[in-house]
Scaffold this active site. Structure first.
Site, PDB file in Angstrom:
ATOM      1  N   LYS A 135      -3.441   6.782  -3.913  1.00  0.00           N
ATOM      2  CA  LYS A 135      -2.723   7.518  -4.937  1.00  0.00           C
ATOM      3  C   LYS A 135      -2.712   6.730  -6.258  1.00  0.00           C
ATOM      4  CE  LYS A 135      -2.355  10.174  -1.463  1.00  0.00           C
ATOM      5  NZ  LYS A 135      -1.219  10.158  -0.565  1.00  0.00           N
ATOM      6  N   ARG A 175     -12.360  -8.357   9.107  1.00  0.00           N
ATOM      7  CA  ARG A 175     -11.264  -7.838   9.936  1.00  0.00           C
ATOM      8  C   ARG A 175     -10.085  -8.820  10.043  1.00  0.00           C
ATOM      9  NH1 ARG A 175     -10.438  -8.383  15.025  1.00  0.00           N
ATOM     10  NH2 ARG A 175     -12.592  -8.895  15.507  1.00  0.00           N
ATOM     11  N   TYR A 212       6.554  11.661   4.201  1.00  0.00           N
ATOM     12  CA  TYR A 212       5.169  12.091   4.064  1.00  0.00           C
ATOM     13  C   TYR A 212       4.702  12.663   5.411  1.00  0.00           C
ATOM     14  CZ  TYR A 212       0.138  11.764   3.618  1.00  0.00           C
ATOM     15  OH  TYR A 212      -1.194  12.056   3.604  1.00  0.00           O
ATOM     16  N   ASP A 270       8.145   3.350   1.772  1.00  0.00           N
ATOM     17  CA  ASP A 270       6.871   3.867   1.270  1.00  0.00           C
ATOM     18  C   ASP A 270       7.074   4.077  -0.225  1.00  0.00           C
ATOM     19  OD1 ASP A 270       4.774   5.486   0.428  1.00  0.00           O
ATOM     20  OD2 ASP A 270       4.616   6.537   2.340  1.00  0.00           O
TER      21      ASP A 270
HETATM   22  C1  LIG Z   1      -1.019   9.957   0.789  1.00  0.00           C
HETATM   23  C2  LIG Z   1       0.231   9.326   1.252  1.00  0.00           C
HETATM   24  C3  LIG Z   1       0.259   8.520   2.408  1.00  0.00           C
HETATM   25  C4  LIG Z   1      -0.956   8.322   3.291  1.00  0.00           C
HETATM   26  O1  LIG Z   1      -1.962   7.656   2.649  1.00  0.00           O
HETATM   27  P1  LIG Z   1      -3.522   7.760   3.054  1.00  0.00           P
HETATM   28  O2  LIG Z   1      -4.167   6.838   2.096  1.00  0.00           O
HETATM   29  O3  LIG Z   1      -3.917   9.196   2.901  1.00  0.00           O
HETATM   30  O4  LIG Z   1      -3.631   7.328   4.477  1.00  0.00           O
HETATM   31  C5  LIG Z   1       1.460   7.935   2.755  1.00  0.00           C
HETATM   32  N1  LIG Z   1       2.580   8.128   2.021  1.00  0.00           N
HETATM   33  C6  LIG Z   1       2.591   8.900   0.920  1.00  0.00           C
HETATM   34  C7  LIG Z   1       3.869   9.074   0.176  1.00  0.00           C
HETATM   35  C8  LIG Z   1       1.430   9.521   0.498  1.00  0.00           C
HETATM   36  O5  LIG Z   1       1.461  10.305  -0.593  1.00  0.00           O
END
Ligand SMILES: *Cc1c(COP(=O)(O)O)cnc(C)c1O
Length: 382
Positions: A198, A47, A101, A173
């Site tokens: 992803k 952690r 998102y 992001d």
């Molecule tokens: C999937 C996604 C997230 C969130 O990610 P998790 O791993 O599901 O928590 C954030 N931003 C984008 C652009 C995403 O495609």
């Protein structure tokens, strides 16, 4: 796409741990949740985000983004929520891009009011649209480019210049682009966030997140992160490090397939509109060319009005209609029915989403098989 030999090598080797005991050629996996104090200067603990595998992977992703430091989290949302809350306190204000998102949007709307944090969404994607929302108490700007699902491109350099002038931070992001196609730190953005679920994971079998930035940024994020406790299991850390070894190869193949598919869809009379930053007709194509090394594996298109969207998705045989994206297998969904179902119809229309919109995540299959699958589903309706 511009190839970087250096980047390919970093994918394979950066952050690799050495197997001192047996000389194995991949990173050993250390599952210990308890470490002796003896010869290490720090107290290692899962952690605290500082076990050997966590540190190795953080180094690897930081190297790919050209960042000084990084931290790995249990999900993309753990990375995003922790990065935001570590940079905000009651009374602060943040400017967000409008088409975020869905999970991030929910986090802001649901959690910020509880902590007395204020926010605005912009109406457009130009630096001036962001500037219009800046107030005396604004601490930062948060963007997502390419955006989900209509793949709008925000000019990174103009946003970072605006923020520097205003004395505030910037976060991005970078999930949709992946570090293969876009390195925002090179354009002056302060904090880079990833849902490693992803492209970094890439095989639809890992849930993880990452935050990258300067050492000072990561120290600041850590101060909150150790309290929120969103660390990732070392086993999954190890799997993710292995997945990233093929990141360049996968994303390069996805870029190529997406470009070919976008051009194909653009030529079809059963398609009303194609959104892909690699097409010259895309309104932000020039900005994409300036700041992206490749145009990505995500593309979106509107079916012609005479086709039924749900039938089209159910008619696909090879391509899976699923929520997730960025895997080596192609997937498709209707944002209106799934990823953006929680928005109001007005909010969806404002983001360019209608009943015919399909978001497509391009895999690494043979392009002819993807085209054939799309066509056979369309033909089921004629
Ligand atoms: C999937 C996604 C997230 C969130 O990610 P998790 O791993 O599901 O928590 C954030 N931003 C984008 C652009 C995403 O495609």
């Amino acid at each position: 796409m511009k190839e970087s030999a250096d980047f390919k090598t970093l994918c394979v080797h950066a952050g690799q741990l050495k197997d001192e005991q047996y000389g194995g050629s991949i990173s050993p996996l250390y599952m210990s949740s308890s470490y002796a104090f003896n010869d290490v200067e720090i107290n290692q603990y899962p952690r605290y985000f500082n076990t050997p595998n966590q540190r190795g992977l953080a180094q690897k992703i930081a190297a790919l983004e050209g960042a000084e430091a990084g931290m790995i989290f249990g999900s993309g949302m753990a990375a995003i929520s922790t990065a935001l809350l570590s940079h905000l306190k009651s009374g602060d204000h943040v400017v967000f891009q409008d088409d975020l998102y869905g999970g991030t949007r929910n986090f802001i709307k649901h959690e910020f009011p509880k902590y007395g944090i204020q926010y605005s969404f912009t109406s457009g994607i130009k630096a001036s649209d962001f500037e219009n929302e800046i107030r005396d108490n604004t601490q930062g700007i948060y963007i997502e480019t390419p955006s989900n699902p209509t793949l709008k491109i925000i000019d990174l350099e103009s946003i970072s210049m605006l923020a520097k002038k205003a004395g505030i931070w910037t976060m991005i992001d970078n999930t949709f682009a992946s570090p293969v196609n876009q390195n925002p730190i090179a354009f002056g953005i302060d904090v880079v966030l990833h849902s490693a679920t992803k492209y970094l994971g890439g095989h639809s079998d890992i849930c993880a997140g990452a935050v990258l930035g300067s050492q000072a940024t990561i120290d600041r994020v850590f101060d909150s992160a150790k309290n929120f406790g969103g660390s990732l299991s070392d086993y999954t850390v190890w799997l993710l490090e292995r997945s990233i070894k093929t990141l360049f190869l996968r994303v390069q193949a996805q870029n190529q397939n997406a470009q070919l598919l976008a051009e194909f869809l653009n030529s079809q009379d059963w398609v009303a509109k194609v959104y892909y930053p690699g097409l010259p007709q895309h309104p932000d194509h020039e900005i994409a060319k300036k700041q992206m090394k490749g145009f990505g594996g995500m593309l979106t298109f509107d079916l012609a009005p005479n086709l039924d969207c749900k039938q089209f998705l159910l008619g696909l045989k090879l391509i899976k209609p699923t929520m997730s994206l960025a895997g080596i297998e192609s997937t498709a969904l209707s944002p209106r029915l799934t990823s953006h179902a929680l928005l109001t119809e007005e909010e969806r229309i404002a983001q360019g989403i209608n009943s015919q919109t399909i978001r497509f995540s391009t895999g690494i299959e043979a392009i002819e098989d993807l085209k054939a699958d799309l066509l056979q589903s369309v033909n089921q309706q004629s």
